[in-house]
Design a protein around this motif. Structure first.
Motif, mmCIF file in Angstrom:
data_model
loop_
_atom_site.group_PDB
_atom_site.id
_atom_site.type_symbol
_atom_site.label_atom_id
_atom_site.label_comp_id
_atom_site.label_asym_id
_atom_site.label_seq_id
_atom_site.Cartn_x
_atom_site.Cartn_y
_atom_site.Cartn_z
ATOM 1 N N GLN A 51 -3.034 -11.750 -51.568
ATOM 2 C CA GLN A 51 -1.761 -11.586 -50.863
ATOM 3 C C GLN A 51 -1.424 -13.171 -50.188
ATOM 4 O OE1 GLN A 51 0.260 -8.949 -50.792
ATOM 5 N NE2 GLN A 51 -1.332 -8.196 -52.306
ATOM 6 N N PHE A 52 -2.223 -13.777 -49.633
ATOM 7 C CA PHE A 52 -2.048 -14.982 -49.075
ATOM 8 C C PHE A 52 -1.304 -15.853 -49.992
ATOM 9 C CE2 PHE A 52 -3.249 -19.342 -47.811
ATOM 10 C CZ PHE A 52 -2.438 -19.469 -46.459
ATOM 11 N N ILE A 53 -2.198 -16.079 -51.022
ATOM 12 C CA ILE A 53 -1.867 -16.924 -52.268
ATOM 13 C C ILE A 53 -0.674 -16.592 -52.930
ATOM 14 C CG2 ILE A 53 -2.789 -17.730 -54.634
ATOM 15 C CD1 ILE A 53 -5.533 -17.494 -53.462
ATOM 16 N N SER A 54 -0.344 -15.420 -53.281
ATOM 17 C CA SER A 54 0.891 -14.974 -53.873
ATOM 18 C C SER A 54 1.952 -15.167 -52.948
ATOM 19 C CB SER A 54 0.831 -13.610 -54.365
ATOM 20 O OG SER A 54 0.827 -12.784 -53.145
ATOM 21 N N ASP A 55 1.913 -14.979 -51.547
ATOM 22 C CA ASP A 55 3.152 -15.475 -50.618
ATOM 23 C C ASP A 55 3.174 -16.668 -50.594
ATOM 24 O OD1 ASP A 55 3.850 -12.757 -50.280
ATOM 25 O OD2 ASP A 55 2.578 -12.536 -48.486
ATOM 26 N N SER A 56 2.205 -17.566 -50.502
ATOM 27 C CA SER A 56 2.552 -19.145 -50.748
ATOM 28 C C SER A 56 3.012 -19.545 -51.993
ATOM 29 C CB SER A 56 0.825 -19.704 -50.563
ATOM 30 O OG SER A 56 0.486 -19.578 -49.273
ATOM 31 N N ALA A 57 2.690 -18.974 -53.007
ATOM 32 C CA ALA A 57 3.569 -19.219 -54.469
ATOM 33 C C ALA A 57 4.828 -18.942 -54.218
ATOM 34 C CB ALA A 57 2.584 -18.634 -55.597
ATOM 35 N N LEU A 58 5.015 -17.624 -53.769
ATOM 36 C CA LEU A 58 6.401 -17.330 -53.572
ATOM 37 C C LEU A 58 7.526 -18.349 -52.647
ATOM 38 C CD1 LEU A 58 8.730 -14.995 -53.917
ATOM 39 C CD2 LEU A 58 7.683 -14.160 -51.691
ATOM 40 N N ALA A 59 6.817 -18.937 -51.854
ATOM 41 C CA ALA A 59 7.576 -19.909 -50.824
ATOM 42 C C ALA A 59 7.680 -21.000 -51.580
ATOM 43 C CB ALA A 59 6.411 -20.115 -49.596
ATOM 44 N N ILE A 60 6.882 -21.394 -52.563
ATOM 45 C CA ILE A 60 7.004 -22.780 -53.176
ATOM 46 C C ILE A 60 7.946 -22.429 -54.163
ATOM 47 C CG2 ILE A 60 5.886 -24.147 -54.992
ATOM 48 C CD1 ILE A 60 3.247 -23.467 -53.641
ATOM 49 N N ASP A 61 8.354 -21.426 -55.159
ATOM 50 C CA ASP A 61 9.141 -20.917 -55.694
ATOM 51 C C ASP A 61 10.613 -20.965 -55.396
ATOM 52 O OD1 ASP A 61 7.369 -21.152 -57.946
ATOM 53 O OD2 ASP A 61 7.172 -19.022 -58.073
ATOM 54 N N LEU A 98 14.035 -17.725 -46.206
ATOM 55 C CA LEU A 98 12.741 -17.087 -46.948
ATOM 56 C C LEU A 98 12.406 -15.912 -46.355
ATOM 57 C CD1 LEU A 98 10.798 -18.080 -49.020
ATOM 58 C CD2 LEU A 98 9.454 -19.220 -47.130
ATOM 59 N N LYS A 99 12.631 -15.675 -45.347
ATOM 60 C CA LYS A 99 12.182 -14.344 -44.572
ATOM 61 C C LYS A 99 13.087 -13.322 -45.264
ATOM 62 C CE LYS A 99 11.797 -11.632 -40.189
ATOM 63 N NZ LYS A 99 12.146 -11.552 -38.953
ATOM 64 N N GLN A 100 14.481 -13.120 -45.366
ATOM 65 C CA GLN A 100 15.339 -12.289 -46.144
ATOM 66 C C GLN A 100 14.896 -12.206 -47.464
ATOM 67 O OE1 GLN A 100 18.830 -14.562 -45.167
ATOM 68 N NE2 GLN A 100 19.740 -12.769 -44.294
ATOM 69 N N ALA A 101 14.483 -13.370 -48.292
ATOM 70 C CA ALA A 101 14.101 -13.121 -49.612
ATOM 71 C C ALA A 101 12.664 -12.342 -49.776
ATOM 72 C CB ALA A 101 14.081 -14.393 -50.271
ATOM 73 N N THR A 102 11.676 -12.653 -48.896
ATOM 74 C CA THR A 102 10.469 -11.970 -48.821
ATOM 75 C C THR A 102 10.789 -10.568 -48.447
ATOM 76 O OG1 THR A 102 9.489 -13.963 -48.211
ATOM 77 C CG2 THR A 102 8.252 -11.905 -47.770
ATOM 78 N N ALA A 119 15.755 -23.754 -51.425
ATOM 79 C CA ALA A 119 17.076 -23.317 -51.063
ATOM 80 C C ALA A 119 17.996 -23.155 -52.223
ATOM 81 C CB ALA A 119 17.712 -24.253 -49.829
ATOM 82 N N GLU A 120 18.007 -23.896 -53.221
ATOM 83 C CA GLU A 120 18.741 -23.714 -54.330
ATOM 84 C C GLU A 120 18.518 -22.426 -54.913
ATOM 85 O OE1 GLU A 120 20.010 -25.560 -58.534
ATOM 86 O OE2 GLU A 120 18.599 -26.815 -57.146
ATOM 87 N N THR A 121 17.179 -21.791 -55.157
ATOM 88 C CA THR A 121 16.852 -20.903 -55.696
ATOM 89 C C THR A 121 17.208 -19.476 -54.799
ATOM 90 O OG1 THR A 121 14.972 -21.648 -56.750
ATOM 91 C CG2 THR A 121 14.994 -19.262 -56.653
ATOM 92 N N ARG A 122 17.258 -19.681 -53.584
ATOM 93 C CA ARG A 122 17.910 -18.652 -52.662
ATOM 94 C C ARG A 122 19.265 -18.560 -52.379
ATOM 95 N NH1 ARG A 122 15.719 -19.920 -47.831
ATOM 96 N NH2 ARG A 122 14.721 -21.948 -48.625
ATOM 97 N N LYS A 166 17.130 -16.208 -61.618
ATOM 98 C CA LYS A 166 16.688 -17.673 -61.479
ATOM 99 C C LYS A 166 15.049 -17.779 -61.661
ATOM 100 C CE LYS A 166 20.198 -18.684 -58.346
ATOM 101 N NZ LYS A 166 20.686 -19.250 -57.045
ATOM 102 N N LEU A 167 14.356 -16.904 -60.986
ATOM 103 C CA LEU A 167 12.884 -16.903 -61.232
ATOM 104 C C LEU A 167 12.177 -16.484 -62.515
ATOM 105 C CD1 LEU A 167 11.931 -15.588 -57.925
ATOM 106 C CD2 LEU A 167 11.829 -18.011 -58.367
ATOM 107 N N ARG A 168 12.937 -15.411 -63.277
ATOM 108 C CA ARG A 168 12.402 -14.740 -64.179
ATOM 109 C C ARG A 168 13.063 -14.974 -65.523
ATOM 110 N NH1 ARG A 168 9.928 -9.040 -62.112
ATOM 111 N NH2 ARG A 168 8.941 -9.792 -60.013
ATOM 112 N N GLY A 169 14.074 -15.576 -65.518
ATOM 113 C CA GLY A 169 14.988 -15.703 -66.655
ATOM 114 C C GLY A 169 15.451 -14.439 -67.049
#
Length: 163
Positions: free
Chosen positions: A18-28, A49-53, A31-34, A150-153
């Motif tokens: 969970q920690f790793i996947s949330d960190s990966a989410l934060a990297i992806d 980032l909080k809203q997207a999560t 601001a442009e993606t969000r 944007k993330l998954r095409g």
């Protein structure tokens, strides 16, 4: 004793993932993606980032059972990809129109109210999972839906699957 150790290790692995996947989410999610369309006028909004999560979590809890990977189990012809959302009447390719849809859903052509058949705030008596959703929750869900292409095409709401 061995059984207790097994469960402890399993829990540790789960929380580490969970920690790793949330960190990966934060990297992806830069601001442009969000940044997504806010309304039909073309104004844009950048989700925090909080809203997207939160949007990802609430979508997973409430919507994903019928909309896995942006598809629609009950009607495979209508997906949550940007093209499908843009060609709906009214267009649903922005946050405000998706929030409106989650409150008062209509058919793809916009002609018929389908709140009796689709979870909506207006039919929370039939769909209890909608009762506790706030406008903030709906905003975050809409943002999640618009971020996913944007993330998954094409894997989001499309026919292609990333391997």
């Amino acid at each position: 004793m061995l059984k207790r150790c097994f469960w402890l290790v399993a829990a540790a692995v789960f929380f580490a993932f969970q920690f790793i996947s949330d960190s990966a989410l934060a990297i992806d999610l830069d601001a442009e993606t969000r940044t997504v369309r806010l309304n039909e006028v073309g104004e844009q909004v950048t989700l925090t980032l909080k809203q997207a999560t939160r949007g990802r979590k609430v979508f997973g809890d409430v919507c994903a059972q019928c909309h896995p990977q942006g598809l629609t189990k009950t009607n495979p012809n209508v997906k949550l990809g940007l093209d499908d959302l843009a060609y709906a009447t009214p267009p649903r390719d922005n946050v405000e129109s998706l929030v409106d849809y989650m409150k008062n859903p209509t058919t793809y052509d916009g002609e018929t109210d389908i709140a009796e058949f689709h979870p909506a705030k207006s039919s929370a008596d039939i769909y209890p999972e909608m009762r506790n959703l706030t406008n903030e929750d709906l905003f975050d869900i809409a943002g999640h839906i618009l971020i996913q292409p944007k993330l998954r095409g094409d894997a989001w709401g499309g026919s292609k699957v990333n391997n």
